[in-house]
Design a protein around this motif. Sequence first.
Motif, mmCIF file in Angstrom:
data_model
loop_
_atom_site.group_PDB
_atom_site.id
_atom_site.type_symbol
_atom_site.label_atom_id
_atom_site.label_comp_id
_atom_site.label_asym_id
_atom_site.label_seq_id
_atom_site.Cartn_x
_atom_site.Cartn_y
_atom_site.Cartn_z
ATOM 1 N N TYR A 2 0.835 -1.205 0.000
ATOM 2 C CA TYR A 2 0.000 0.000 0.000
ATOM 3 C C TYR A 2 0.867 1.252 0.000
ATOM 4 O O TYR A 2 1.825 1.363 0.765
ATOM 5 C CB TYR A 2 -0.922 0.006 1.211
ATOM 6 C CG TYR A 2 -1.661 1.308 1.423
ATOM 7 C CD1 TYR A 2 -2.710 1.676 0.586
ATOM 8 C CD2 TYR A 2 -1.310 2.163 2.455
ATOM 9 C CE1 TYR A 2 -3.392 2.857 0.774
ATOM 10 C CE2 TYR A 2 -1.984 3.355 2.661
ATOM 11 C CZ TYR A 2 -3.026 3.699 1.815
ATOM 12 O OH TYR A 2 -3.695 4.878 2.011
ATOM 13 N N ILE A 3 0.516 2.190 -0.865
ATOM 14 C CA ILE A 3 1.203 3.479 -0.939
ATOM 15 C C ILE A 3 0.231 4.537 -0.450
ATOM 16 O O ILE A 3 -0.831 4.748 -1.043
ATOM 17 C CB ILE A 3 1.665 3.794 -2.370
ATOM 18 C CG1 ILE A 3 2.622 2.709 -2.866
ATOM 19 C CG2 ILE A 3 2.322 5.166 -2.419
ATOM 20 C CD1 ILE A 3 3.060 2.904 -4.309
ATOM 21 N N GLU A 4 0.577 5.201 0.636
ATOM 22 C CA GLU A 4 -0.330 6.178 1.228
ATOM 23 C C GLU A 4 -0.480 7.376 0.308
ATOM 24 O O GLU A 4 0.498 7.912 -0.221
ATOM 25 C CB GLU A 4 0.192 6.628 2.589
ATOM 26 C CG GLU A 4 -0.785 7.531 3.324
ATOM 27 C CD GLU A 4 -0.354 7.795 4.748
ATOM 28 O OE1 GLU A 4 -1.040 8.556 5.432
ATOM 29 O OE2 GLU A 4 0.677 7.225 5.167
ATOM 30 N N ILE A 26 -8.831 4.558 0.931
ATOM 31 C CA ILE A 26 -8.117 3.284 0.844
ATOM 32 C C ILE A 26 -8.911 2.330 -0.032
ATOM 33 O O ILE A 26 -10.119 2.189 0.134
ATOM 34 C CB ILE A 26 -7.909 2.663 2.240
ATOM 35 C CG1 ILE A 26 -7.180 3.641 3.156
ATOM 36 C CG2 ILE A 26 -7.132 1.352 2.145
ATOM 37 C CD1 ILE A 26 -7.113 3.175 4.589
ATOM 38 N N ASP A 27 -8.211 1.696 -0.954
ATOM 39 C CA ASP A 27 -8.870 0.710 -1.804
ATOM 40 C C ASP A 27 -9.109 -0.571 -1.013
ATOM 41 O O ASP A 27 -8.318 -0.943 -0.135
ATOM 42 C CB ASP A 27 -8.003 0.425 -3.025
ATOM 43 C CG ASP A 27 -8.749 -0.373 -4.074
ATOM 44 O OD1 ASP A 27 -9.430 0.243 -4.901
ATOM 45 O OD2 ASP A 27 -8.661 -1.622 -4.040
ATOM 46 N N LEU A 28 -10.192 -1.253 -1.331
ATOM 47 C CA LEU A 28 -10.508 -2.503 -0.635
ATOM 48 C C LEU A 28 -9.391 -3.534 -0.759
ATOM 49 O O LEU A 28 -9.124 -4.294 0.165
ATOM 50 C CB LEU A 28 -11.814 -3.081 -1.185
ATOM 51 C CG LEU A 28 -13.097 -2.331 -0.821
ATOM 52 C CD1 LEU A 28 -14.267 -2.872 -1.640
ATOM 53 C CD2 LEU A 28 -13.384 -2.464 0.662
ATOM 54 N N GLY A 29 -8.736 -3.550 -1.895
ATOM 55 C CA GLY A 29 -7.668 -4.513 -2.111
ATOM 56 C C GLY A 29 -6.411 -4.234 -1.317
ATOM 57 O O GLY A 29 -5.522 -5.084 -1.231
ATOM 58 N N ASP A 30 -6.307 -3.035 -0.722
ATOM 59 C CA ASP A 30 -5.126 -2.669 0.056
ATOM 60 C C ASP A 30 -5.284 -2.966 1.541
ATOM 61 O O ASP A 30 -4.394 -2.656 2.335
ATOM 62 C CB ASP A 30 -4.808 -1.180 -0.118
ATOM 63 C CG ASP A 30 -4.337 -0.859 -1.526
ATOM 64 O OD1 ASP A 30 -3.674 -1.718 -2.130
ATOM 65 O OD2 ASP A 30 -4.651 0.241 -2.027
ATOM 66 N N ILE A 31 -6.417 -3.544 1.954
ATOM 67 C CA ILE A 31 -6.680 -3.807 3.364
ATOM 68 C C ILE A 31 -6.285 -5.241 3.699
ATOM 69 O O ILE A 31 -6.702 -6.189 3.023
ATOM 70 C CB ILE A 31 -8.159 -3.563 3.701
ATOM 71 C CG1 ILE A 31 -8.537 -2.106 3.418
ATOM 72 C CG2 ILE A 31 -8.450 -3.904 5.155
ATOM 73 C CD1 ILE A 31 -10.010 -1.808 3.595
ATOM 74 N N GLU A 32 -5.477 -5.384 4.742
ATOM 75 C CA GLU A 32 -5.040 -6.697 5.199
ATOM 76 C C GLU A 32 -6.088 -7.272 6.146
ATOM 77 O O GLU A 32 -6.575 -6.594 7.048
ATOM 78 C CB GLU A 32 -3.707 -6.580 5.935
ATOM 79 C CG GLU A 32 -3.063 -7.904 6.264
ATOM 80 C CD GLU A 32 -2.424 -8.554 5.047
ATOM 81 O OE1 GLU A 32 -2.804 -9.709 4.743
ATOM 82 O OE2 GLU A 32 -1.570 -7.917 4.394
#
Length: 741
Positions: A208-210, A222-228
Amino acid sequence: MFSQQLAQQRAESQELLPPPTSDPTPATRGSLIDAAIDQLLKDQPSQDDANYVSKAREKSDLTRLLHVHVECNDGDTLVIVNFPSGYLSCGREEWISKRFCVHSERLLATGSKVFANLLSPKKQARFQKRLELAGETVPKKFIIDLTPSTEGDDLAAQLIELSLPPSVTDWWTSKERLGISPYLVSGHDDHCPHHDEVPIDCVKKTSYIEQELGLRERLPTIDLGDIETTKSRNIDDYCPIRHRVNIVRLLLAIEGYDLVLNSASRVYTLTSIAGILDCTRVIRDSVYTWLLEEPNTEFIDINAEVAFKIAWTLEIDSITRAAFRILVVEKALDTLAAQPPAQKDRYTVFGRPRVDLPDDLQTVVQYAAQRLADRVHQTLAMFKSDQFYDVLEISEYRKFANVGEIIRTAISTGSSPSSGRSTSKTDFIRDKILDRLLDSFSTLYTKLQEYKDKVIQKAMYSEAVYDQQSAYDRNRRCYVEHPRRIPTSLITNHFTYAQHLLTPWFWVHLASYPIDFLGPCYLVDFLTLYVDDFNDKLTKATPYLDGGGSYDELAIRFHLEDFRIELHAALAKLWTTWTKPELEVPLTRTEHIILALSEDEFQYLPLWAGGLNDGSGGVFQPTVPDADLGPIGPGPAYRTGNTVATDTSSICQSDKTPGEVSTATLTAGRSVNAVLSNIGPSTVPDGTSVSVSDSRVSFTPAASTTGSTATLDRDDSDGYESDDNDDIDEEAWSQVEEPLT
């Protein structure tokens, strides 16, 4: 020692805990807005406070639940809720079985038939017998066991009703992604063995790049795909502790205690339990407030099925109608597609994940979607018909059509050069002038139809402006993760003509063409030459109309500017009625589809939601329509599958099919104005009649015809039969004893 600690905790939170009221039943439906405003005016701690979970309001809620037997001990009804062992709360205490006292008059005041049944002599005898067999005595007048079933059909029904959809369990991420208050969405689950490890903000993947934080319109951040995925937030879809704790929480709300709604999971669970226990009025105001506290209203856009089910269960009319709009239009887009969309059961055409609805709610949506699809087909048929300007009630065009009848009458009452019966030079000149005028009239008539076809075709292939497209794509980021994300413009490139009528930019472009003097569809540029020719020939022919000069040539001329103004006004009205509905609640993430349903679509809702569905089934046709059935039949002309007959009125039924109805529905929203259309075959300049085609081919004018309820009383091995009938007869009501005073 414990009593002293509890007394101290209660003293510390005294200002946050309202005293129990004598009447636990919330205010009537008319006070929903007032109740919401009152709730919103309560002071809330700052969203920046990362330690919000330790605040007094939620801590007091947990304390009451853990030690409810101390908090509630003066009622006349003993409530039993047995818990399984080995489950921890946020307070690191183990959840144990609960026995506490409530007031029977408050249970009955909810109007619940379930509570009335449980307090009836028959049920009370069973409860007392069961305790006697266990060697217990109860010093209370009534006793009810609300422990959920652990086996059989009751358990299966409860699992279906109380299982959380993924969109509900993941809504905690909206705190950071959408800027929603943590007091609404970040609460922990009732079974919380890893309390200190539960994150408030999203845990980002290493890739993830802030991004630079911007204003609200830049959300989601935040994109859904960037959430752990984190273990502590990955809660079970069904939890026996969550089920039981919220039964206790609901009983406390009936007793008048503060109801803390701090997560979507809690709201969904409480709503389902309140529906099972038939006491939805107890939590209606609180859930209504939770849904309407901005920006949490986005829950309705993003989780339309869940919002629809919650609002339907609690009979919240405004949210039911708002969510219904979204579901119906999304379903109609599937119905109007050239081919059934891939994964249509999992995702909408724009990528929003779908959640299964109960069969009765799904039926309501399907019927309304088919009715909307029929209305779209009728409107499209009107667009393709040569009656287009008549249906729009363009007075300048009607005058022009009347002049055509005058010309034909004048020719038919005199001689014609082709008849060979001309008796004088004057008659010959007259007939020649009238024939030329008729030719000019026919040319202008054809050009008017060509202009109509051109603007509709241009609108079909139009796209939203760049800024608007960016807004659509940003809104869809709320629920479409990066691997599945396709730009909105690319999705609509594959739309049929009918589907385009459910997009806002189609109507924006259609309404703007008559006044866009720099655009390719500016009416004056397209028609001036033909209008001037017609008016010149009309000037010469006026003396020969109706036997010589009874018509005012200026009055019957074709006034192009008047026609342009009227056409723009009519198209602007269509744009407004199709795209500018009076929404019941704010819907900010669904701007890429139109939401203006008519009363014909809303009629399938219950009476309390402004529909005509009184439970008798009268609003439904005998055959359930298959809204998923795509086009069938060879060639560019096709017919859809089984459809609901479209009536010209939402009240008066008709046995006509859509192809037989002689009306074009032009408006949407809270009222429908139907006007006679007399739609007939359209003819292209070479005279060839063309069939309707909704595929993406060149446009040609054409004719177109076109909740389960779980039983709480189990049949254990006590020798008593199980009563599976939840209906309460008059005798049972009459035998409920009056509570002790």
